[in-house]
Motif scaffolding. Structure first.
Motif, PDB file in Angstrom:
ATOM      1  N   TYR A   1      -5.916  40.013  -4.632  1.00 37.20           N
ATOM      2  CA  TYR A   1      -6.449  39.905  -3.534  1.00 37.20           C
ATOM      3  C   TYR A   1      -7.673  38.867  -3.471  1.00 37.20           C
ATOM      4  CZ  TYR A   1      -9.474  43.335  -5.780  1.00 37.20           C
ATOM      5  OH  TYR A   1     -10.348  43.964  -6.850  1.00 37.20           O
ATOM      6  N   ASP A   2      -7.794  38.293  -2.342  1.00 38.72           N
ATOM      7  CA  ASP A   2      -9.067  37.425  -2.315  1.00 38.72           C
ATOM      8  C   ASP A   2     -10.146  38.027  -2.474  1.00 38.72           C
ATOM      9  OD1 ASP A   2      -7.904  34.838  -1.354  1.00 38.72           O
ATOM     10  OD2 ASP A   2      -6.906  36.222   0.241  1.00 38.72           O
ATOM     11  N   THR A   3     -11.146  37.546  -3.320  1.00 37.14           N
ATOM     12  CA  THR A   3     -12.329  38.273  -3.716  1.00 37.14           C
ATOM     13  C   THR A   3     -13.406  37.031  -3.716  1.00 37.14           C
ATOM     14  OG1 THR A   3     -12.224  37.465  -5.913  1.00 37.14           O
ATOM     15  CG2 THR A   3     -11.085  39.535  -5.338  1.00 37.14           C
ATOM     16  N   ASP A   4     -14.692  37.689  -3.569  1.00 40.00           N
ATOM     17  CA  ASP A   4     -15.833  36.533  -3.679  1.00 40.00           C
ATOM     18  C   ASP A   4     -15.875  35.766  -4.778  1.00 40.00           C
ATOM     19  OD1 ASP A   4     -16.892  37.646  -1.230  1.00 40.00           O
ATOM     20  OD2 ASP A   4     -18.238  39.011  -2.203  1.00 40.00           O
ATOM     21  N   SER A   5     -14.801  36.077  -5.958  1.00 38.79           N
ATOM     22  CA  SER A   5     -14.950  35.493  -7.223  1.00 38.79           C
ATOM     23  C   SER A   5     -14.019  34.410  -7.132  1.00 38.79           C
ATOM     24  CB  SER A   5     -14.477  36.248  -8.125  1.00 38.79           C
ATOM     25  OG  SER A   5     -15.641  37.423  -8.323  1.00 38.79           O
ATOM     26  N   THR A   6     -13.196  34.127  -6.161  1.00 39.05           N
ATOM     27  CA  THR A   6     -12.360  33.003  -5.929  1.00 39.05           C
ATOM     28  C   THR A   6     -12.740  31.747  -6.391  1.00 39.05           C
ATOM     29  OG1 THR A   6     -10.749  34.252  -4.514  1.00 39.05           O
ATOM     30  CG2 THR A   6     -10.449  32.066  -4.509  1.00 39.05           C
ATOM     31  N   GLU A   7     -12.334  30.838  -7.216  1.00 41.38           N
ATOM     32  CA  GLU A   7     -12.535  29.684  -7.860  1.00 41.38           C
ATOM     33  C   GLU A   7     -13.768  29.861  -8.432  1.00 41.38           C
ATOM     34  OE1 GLU A   7     -11.064  26.616  -7.862  1.00 41.38           O
ATOM     35  OE2 GLU A   7      -9.372  27.565  -7.310  1.00 41.38           O
ATOM     36  N   LYS A   8     -14.170  30.906  -8.922  1.00 36.81           N
ATOM     37  CA  LYS A   8     -15.614  31.073  -9.765  1.00 36.81           C
ATOM     38  C   LYS A   8     -15.026  31.383 -11.203  1.00 36.81           C
ATOM     39  CE  LYS A   8     -18.645  32.325  -6.125  1.00 36.81           C
ATOM     40  NZ  LYS A   8     -19.591  33.459  -5.547  1.00 36.81           N
ATOM     41  N   VAL A   9     -15.936  31.025 -12.149  1.00 34.12           N
ATOM     42  CA  VAL A   9     -15.648  31.204 -13.474  1.00 34.12           C
ATOM     43  C   VAL A   9     -15.987  32.665 -13.845  1.00 34.12           C
ATOM     44  CG1 VAL A   9     -16.454  30.540 -15.969  1.00 34.12           C
ATOM     45  CG2 VAL A   9     -16.363  28.894 -14.051  1.00 34.12           C
ATOM     46  N   VAL A  10     -15.030  33.236 -14.419  1.00 39.15           N
ATOM     47  CA  VAL A  10     -15.177  34.733 -14.791  1.00 39.15           C
ATOM     48  C   VAL A  10     -15.214  35.055 -16.241  1.00 39.15           C
ATOM     49  CG1 VAL A  10     -14.201  35.430 -12.564  1.00 39.15           C
ATOM     50  CG2 VAL A  10     -12.756  35.064 -14.453  1.00 39.15           C
ATOM     51  N   ALA A  11     -15.047  34.024 -16.954  1.00 45.01           N
ATOM     52  CA  ALA A  11     -15.111  34.120 -18.524  1.00 45.01           C
ATOM     53  C   ALA A  11     -15.235  32.788 -19.082  1.00 45.01           C
ATOM     54  CB  ALA A  11     -13.791  34.933 -18.971  1.00 45.01           C
ATOM     55  N   VAL A  12     -15.920  32.869 -20.224  1.00 41.51           N
ATOM     56  CA  VAL A  12     -16.155  31.577 -20.801  1.00 41.51           C
ATOM     57  C   VAL A  12     -15.619  31.761 -22.296  1.00 41.51           C
ATOM     58  CG1 VAL A  12     -17.702  29.894 -21.593  1.00 41.51           C
ATOM     59  CG2 VAL A  12     -18.126  30.958 -19.609  1.00 41.51           C
ATOM     60  N   GLY A  13     -14.697  30.891 -22.784  1.00 38.09           N
ATOM     61  CA  GLY A  13     -14.207  31.109 -24.094  1.00 38.09           C
ATOM     62  C   GLY A  13     -15.017  30.909 -25.325  1.00 38.09           C
ATOM     63  N   LEU A  14     -16.179  30.414 -25.296  1.00 38.93           N
ATOM     64  CA  LEU A  14     -17.296  30.621 -26.351  1.00 38.93           C
ATOM     65  C   LEU A  14     -18.235  31.156 -26.057  1.00 38.93           C
ATOM     66  CD1 LEU A  14     -17.034  26.460 -26.923  1.00 38.93           C
ATOM     67  CD2 LEU A  14     -16.024  28.309 -28.274  1.00 38.93           C
ATOM     68  N   GLN A  15     -19.219  31.424 -27.205  1.00 38.08           N
ATOM     69  CA  GLN A  15     -20.340  32.577 -26.879  1.00 38.08           C
ATOM     70  C   GLN A  15     -21.628  31.648 -26.578  1.00 38.08           C
ATOM     71  OE1 GLN A  15     -21.199  34.639 -30.771  1.00 38.08           O
ATOM     72  NE2 GLN A  15     -23.184  34.768 -29.835  1.00 38.08           N
ATOM     73  N   GLU A  16     -22.174  32.137 -25.473  1.00 38.71           N
ATOM     74  CA  GLU A  16     -23.252  31.393 -24.820  1.00 38.71           C
ATOM     75  C   GLU A  16     -24.376  31.412 -25.676  1.00 38.71           C
ATOM     76  OE1 GLU A  16     -23.219  34.077 -21.253  1.00 38.71           O
ATOM     77  OE2 GLU A  16     -21.869  32.705 -20.106  1.00 38.71           O
ATOM     78  N   ASN A  17     -25.326  30.510 -25.116  1.00 37.58           N
ATOM     79  CA  ASN A  17     -26.634  30.279 -25.866  1.00 37.58           C
ATOM     80  C   ASN A  17     -26.302  30.249 -27.478  1.00 37.58           C
ATOM     81  OD1 ASN A  17     -28.436  30.575 -23.978  1.00 37.58           O
ATOM     82  ND2 ASN A  17     -28.102  32.668 -23.769  1.00 37.58           N
ATOM     83  N   LYS A  18     -25.257  29.353 -27.927  1.00 34.24           N
ATOM     84  CA  LYS A  18     -24.809  29.053 -29.431  1.00 34.24           C
ATOM     85  C   LYS A  18     -24.635  27.437 -29.391  1.00 34.24           C
ATOM     86  CE  LYS A  18     -22.218  30.851 -33.051  1.00 34.24           C
ATOM     87  NZ  LYS A  18     -20.674  30.441 -33.494  1.00 34.24           N
ATOM     88  N   GLU A  19     -24.846  27.085 -30.490  1.00 27.70           N
ATOM     89  CA  GLU A  19     -24.807  25.733 -30.613  1.00 27.70           C
ATOM     90  C   GLU A  19     -23.342  25.135 -31.342  1.00 27.70           C
ATOM     91  OE1 GLU A  19     -27.796  23.831 -33.197  1.00 27.70           O
ATOM     92  OE2 GLU A  19     -28.929  23.270 -31.597  1.00 27.70           O
TER      93      GLU A  19
END
Length: 181
Positions: A104-122
């Motif tokens: 269904y249409d949600t507030d998350s539409t067109e928003k990033v919900v997951a990132v394929g790499l670990q955050e705060n890492k080089e």
């Protein structure tokens, strides 16, 4: 004036080369650059070609700082895809989009919900990162009898939900008379 003979030192470790007796007789200047080809400390380039030079001649050695590393920020989830892609591309990542259809249409539409790499890492500059983006499902597809169409796993198939631009026109061929009667 005594002439100093030099070779090409590209690829050699600068900290060894700077101690060579012939190099000690030159005026050495160091510069640094990121390099994927040369390890940290290796000479990437030199300003003088192999040959004979007067003592005290300046030679500039460009020394590898290794691969440029960039940090994946921790605030990408929840951003609009376009904003996330712009930010990550500016830093040096290569973005790959993966759409996830929601029911269904949600507030998350067109928003990033997951990132394929670990955050705060080089990561090495130029690393590909997959961004999962919620997009709404279209209507369920039905067959000629009005039954829902399912895929091989028994899941209901949804039509692609696209909003055609007002300038788009679709050609619909006439139905052959043997179908329409």
């Amino acid at each position: 004036t005594a002439m100093i003979s030099i070779d090409s030192y590209v690829g050699r470790n600068f900290y060894e080369v700077e101690n060579f007796p012939n190099i000690k007789k030159l005026r050495v200047t160091k510069a640094y650059a990121y390099s994927e080809e040369f390890s940290k400390g290796q000479i990437v380039s030199q300003s003088l070609a192999p040959g004979d030079y007067a003592a005290g001649t300046e030679i500039v050695f460009t020394i590898s700082d290794g691969i440029e590393m960039i940090t994946l920020p921790d605030n990408i989830i929840g951003m609009k895809y376009e904003d996330a892609e712009k930010r990550l591309t500016e830093i040096g990542f290569i973005c790959k989009r993966l759409d996830i259809r929601t029911g269904y249409d949600t507030d998350s539409t067109e928003k990033v919900v997951a990132v394929g790499l670990q955050e705060n890492k080089e990561y090495a500059k130029g690393t590909e990162v997959t961004l999962r983006v919620f997009i709404p499902k279209g209507e369920p597809v039905t067959d000629i009898l009005g039954e829902f169409v399912t895929d091989i796993n028994g899941n209901v198939v949804y039509e692609e939900k696209t909003e055609p631009a007002s300038t788009d026109y679709y050609y619909v061929p006439d139905m052959p008379s043997d179908i329409t009667g």
